[in-house]
Write an enzyme that holds these catalytic residues in place. Structure first.
Site, PDB file in Angstrom:
ATOM      1  N   ARG A 174      -9.984 -11.814   2.027  1.00 54.02           N
ATOM      2  CA  ARG A 174     -10.810 -12.881   1.452  1.00 54.02           C
ATOM      3  C   ARG A 174     -10.066 -14.215   1.450  1.00 54.02           C
ATOM      4  NH1 ARG A 174     -11.458  -9.391  -3.929  1.00 54.02           N
ATOM      5  NH2 ARG A 174     -11.301  -7.803  -2.313  1.00 54.02           N
ATOM      6  N   LYS A 190       0.843  -1.204   0.000  1.00 54.81           N
ATOM      7  CA  LYS A 190       0.000   0.000   0.000  1.00 54.81           C
ATOM      8  C   LYS A 190       0.873   1.246   0.000  1.00 54.81           C
ATOM      9  CE  LYS A 190      -3.885  -1.885   2.729  1.00 54.81           C
ATOM     10  NZ  LYS A 190      -4.946  -1.803   1.720  1.00 54.81           N
TER      11      LYS A 190
HETATM   12  N1  BES Z   1      -8.045  -4.025   4.590  1.00 60.12           N
HETATM   13  C1  BES Z   1      -8.192  -3.598   3.248  1.00 60.12           C
HETATM   14  C2  BES Z   1      -9.492  -2.840   3.015  1.00 60.12           C
HETATM   15  C3  BES Z   1      -9.599  -1.487   3.670  1.00 60.12           C
HETATM   16  C4  BES Z   1      -8.941  -0.389   3.149  1.00 60.12           C
HETATM   17  C5  BES Z   1     -10.406  -1.317   4.776  1.00 60.12           C
HETATM   18  C6  BES Z   1      -9.091   0.850   3.745  1.00 60.12           C
HETATM   19  C7  BES Z   1     -10.551  -0.091   5.369  1.00 60.12           C
HETATM   20  C8  BES Z   1      -9.898   0.999   4.858  1.00 60.12           C
HETATM   21  C9  BES Z   1      -8.203  -4.802   2.317  1.00 60.12           C
HETATM   22  O1  BES Z   1      -7.388  -5.857   2.686  1.00 60.12           O
HETATM   23  C10 BES Z   1      -7.711  -4.323   0.998  1.00 60.12           C
HETATM   24  O2  BES Z   1      -6.577  -3.941   0.908  1.00 60.12           O
HETATM   25  N2  BES Z   1      -8.589  -4.356   0.001  1.00 60.12           N
HETATM   26  C11 BES Z   1      -8.267  -3.918  -1.290  1.00 60.12           C
HETATM   27  C12 BES Z   1      -8.774  -4.972  -2.242  1.00 60.12           C
HETATM   28  C13 BES Z   1      -8.234  -4.851  -3.630  1.00 60.12           C
HETATM   29  C14 BES Z   1      -6.759  -5.121  -3.657  1.00 60.12           C
HETATM   30  C15 BES Z   1      -8.971  -5.845  -4.493  1.00 60.12           C
HETATM   31  C16 BES Z   1      -8.960  -2.584  -1.535  1.00 60.12           C
HETATM   32  O3  BES Z   1     -10.054  -2.375  -1.022  1.00 60.12           O
HETATM   33  O4  BES Z   1      -8.365  -1.737  -2.182  1.00 60.12           O
HETATM   34 MN    MN Z   2      -5.414  -5.603   2.022  1.00 54.69          MN
END
Ligand code: BES
Ligand code: MN
Ligand code: ZN
Length: 493
Positions: A346, A272
């Site tokens: 997931r 990230k």
């Molecule tokens: N934990 C994150 C989702 C998240 C992001 C929750 C910001 C709360 C605030 C999750 O693991 C994630 O990174 N999801 C990605 C999925 C994508 C890579 C398909 C997302 O939401 O960008």
């Molecule tokens: Mn994630």
């Protein structure tokens, strides 16, 4: 905080502060405020007309008064006129939060439009939430004892006082909410999978059976989707399972609540950006919620056939981290091509859901900070849910409504399943952005066969900044809903 109900008139309730909800419609003091206005020598009229408190722009105002039993009135902006658990919970929270550090020990909160038993309970939970101080956990030495004062006694003023156990149960639920908030707020260097497992083991004191699986057990079971994420960190993964005394006897009716437990989500190799990455300590909010709900139900109704499952990992980039393109075989036999290591929730849930079902769950609810898309679409007030069948979703939504949480259904459109097709495996863990919130749920649906609800708290788990009703950080979202659901579920057996 202690709580009781009082059906006297607001003017005659003995308390340090009387909280009076003010609605958007209250430009002129309305008739139901007339008695209070008169008793205080017109203090309410003066405040509203002078403009000290404008319920559209201001959240609260505190004035000193004479002529009633309380020494002060706290005006609380309460949105449009009406009743309901959500509103009661939020407004009570604003009131106690506003009184932090003040000399008020007791607060009389007027349920101005009346509330049913659920509304009373929600107000009690909200009032307790408003006294929460996140920084108290790691300490802030500059706070003096006076600054740390909170409301200690809540008096709910209204005509429909519920049975006493409603309010004592509400306080037990508030304790659970608070524990979940504390767990979620704890930093990742302090709270990692093994530590979370140690804390969960404490639920044995509440009569629960606590099982903790480590990497060797997971390997033996074929939980490679969970392991693929978990092996990236020096902090090994754990799968925590907490069974209530009533689980065994549940027979053909058993509820599993499964919570995403990513102690820190850096994204892994699909790293990230730095901006707000610190918030990803909250990626264990789902796990915190299910453990706290299990502890609460164990205390209130241990005979409930409930199990909490928390797959715990830390998602890190490292030499042992999985790579984009890796293929893992989940416990249910399906192979997953890991396109994006940041879609890790997931993956761990895939194995946890299947494991819960193997343990005998007949109904499942999972709670996860699964997507940023949930935050974009729903903001911090509302949790998105997906259900199969939808009737089971309605039961979950009813439990949320009753305790003052806001859930909204999204379509589990399995028509999108083909967008998750992989050239190398049965399914990919991440596809094109369009509809990604729905697709994340469609992915999970491949790993469950029993009635199931998926709740995405990506937006609703924590506040990104202080608000009038709660401080920045975890909200303990879904704890009260899960407790209510489990008890309704047991009652419906
Ligand atoms: N934990 C994150 C989702 C998240 C992001 C929750 C910001 C709360 C605030 C999750 O693991 C994630 O990174 N999801 C990605 C999925 C994508 C890579 C398909 C997302 O939401 O960008
Ligand atoms: Mn994630
Ligand atoms: Zn995550």
């Amino acid at each position: 905080m202690r709580v009781r109900a009082d059906s006297s008139k607001p003017a005659s309730v003995q308390a340090d502060v009387l909280a009076v909800p003010i609605y958007r419609e209250d430009r002129e003091p309305p008739p139901d405020l007339a008695q209070l206005d008169e008793a205080t020598g017109g203090a309410i009229t003066r405040t509203l007309t002078w403009g000290e408190f404008n319920p559209i722009e201001d959240e609260t105002a505190l004035i000193e008064v004479e002529g009633i039993k309380a020494a002060r009135i706290l005006f609380v902006a309460s949105g449009r006129r009406g009743r309901g658990a959500w509103r009661a919970r939020r407004n009570a929270s604003k009131a106690t939060r506003r009184l932090q550090g003040r000399g008020a020990t007791s607060l009389a909160f007027w349920l101005r439009d009346g509330e049913d038993a659920d509304g009373y309970a929600a107000a009690a939970i909200g009032a307790s939430q408003g006294t929460f101080r996140p920084y108290a956990y790691y300490g802030r030495v500059r706070d003096t004892p006076a600054m740390l004062r909170s409301v200690e006694e809540l008096i709910l003023v209204g005509q429909e006082a519920p049975d006493e156990h409603v309010l004592s149960d509400a306080m037990a639920i508030a304790d659970g909410v608070e524990w979940a908030r504390e767990l979620s707020n704890r930093s990742a260097n302090d709270l990692y999978p093994e530590r979370m497992a140690e804390l969960a083991r404490g639920l044995a004191d509440d009569g629960c059976t606590v099982d903790v699986l480590g990497p060797a057990e997971m390997q033996a079971l074929g939980m490679n989707a969970l392991l693929g994420v978990g092996m990236s960190s020096v902090h090994e993964p754990r799968l925590i399972a907490v069974k209530l005394p009533g689980w065994e006897a549940g027979g053909n009716r058993r509820l599993a609540i499964v919570g995403k437990g990513v102690c820190f989500d850096s994204g892994g190799i699909s790293l990230k950006g730095a901006e707000r990455m610190e918030e990803m300590k909250h990626d264990k909010a789902g796990a915190a919620a299910v453990l706290a709900a299990a502890r609460t139900v164990a205390r209130l109704a241990p005979e409930t056939p409930l199990m909490a499952v928390a797959p715990m990992v830390e998602n890190m980039p490292s030499g042992t981290a999985q790579r984009p393109g890796d293929v893992v075989k989940a416990m249910n036999g399906k192979t997953i091509e890991v396109i994006n290591t940041d879609a890790e929730g997931r993956l761990i849930l895939a194995d946890a859901l299947h494991w819960a079902e193997k343990e005998g769950a007949t109904h499942i609810v999972d709670v996860a900070t699964l997507t940023g898309a949930a935050a974009v679409a729903f903001g911090d007030m509302i949790s998105a849910y997906f259900a199969r069948p939808r009737e089971w979703g309605s039961e979950v939504a009813a439990a949320a409504d009753a305790t003052g949480e806001w859930f909204w259904e999204m379509p589990l459109a399995t028509e999108y399943r083909d967008t998750l097709d992989s050239a190398h495996a049965d399914i990919v863990n991440s596809a094109a952005r369009e509809g990604s919130l729905i697709k994340s749920a469609v992915f999970l649906s491949e790993f469950v066969t029993v009635p199931w609800v998926h709740v995405d708290i990506g937006g609703s788990a924590y506040l990104m900044r202080d608000k009038a009703h709660n401080p920045k950080g975890s909200l303990g979202t879904t704890v009260s809903t899960l407790v209510r659901l489990a008890r309704d579920f047991a009652a419906g057996a």
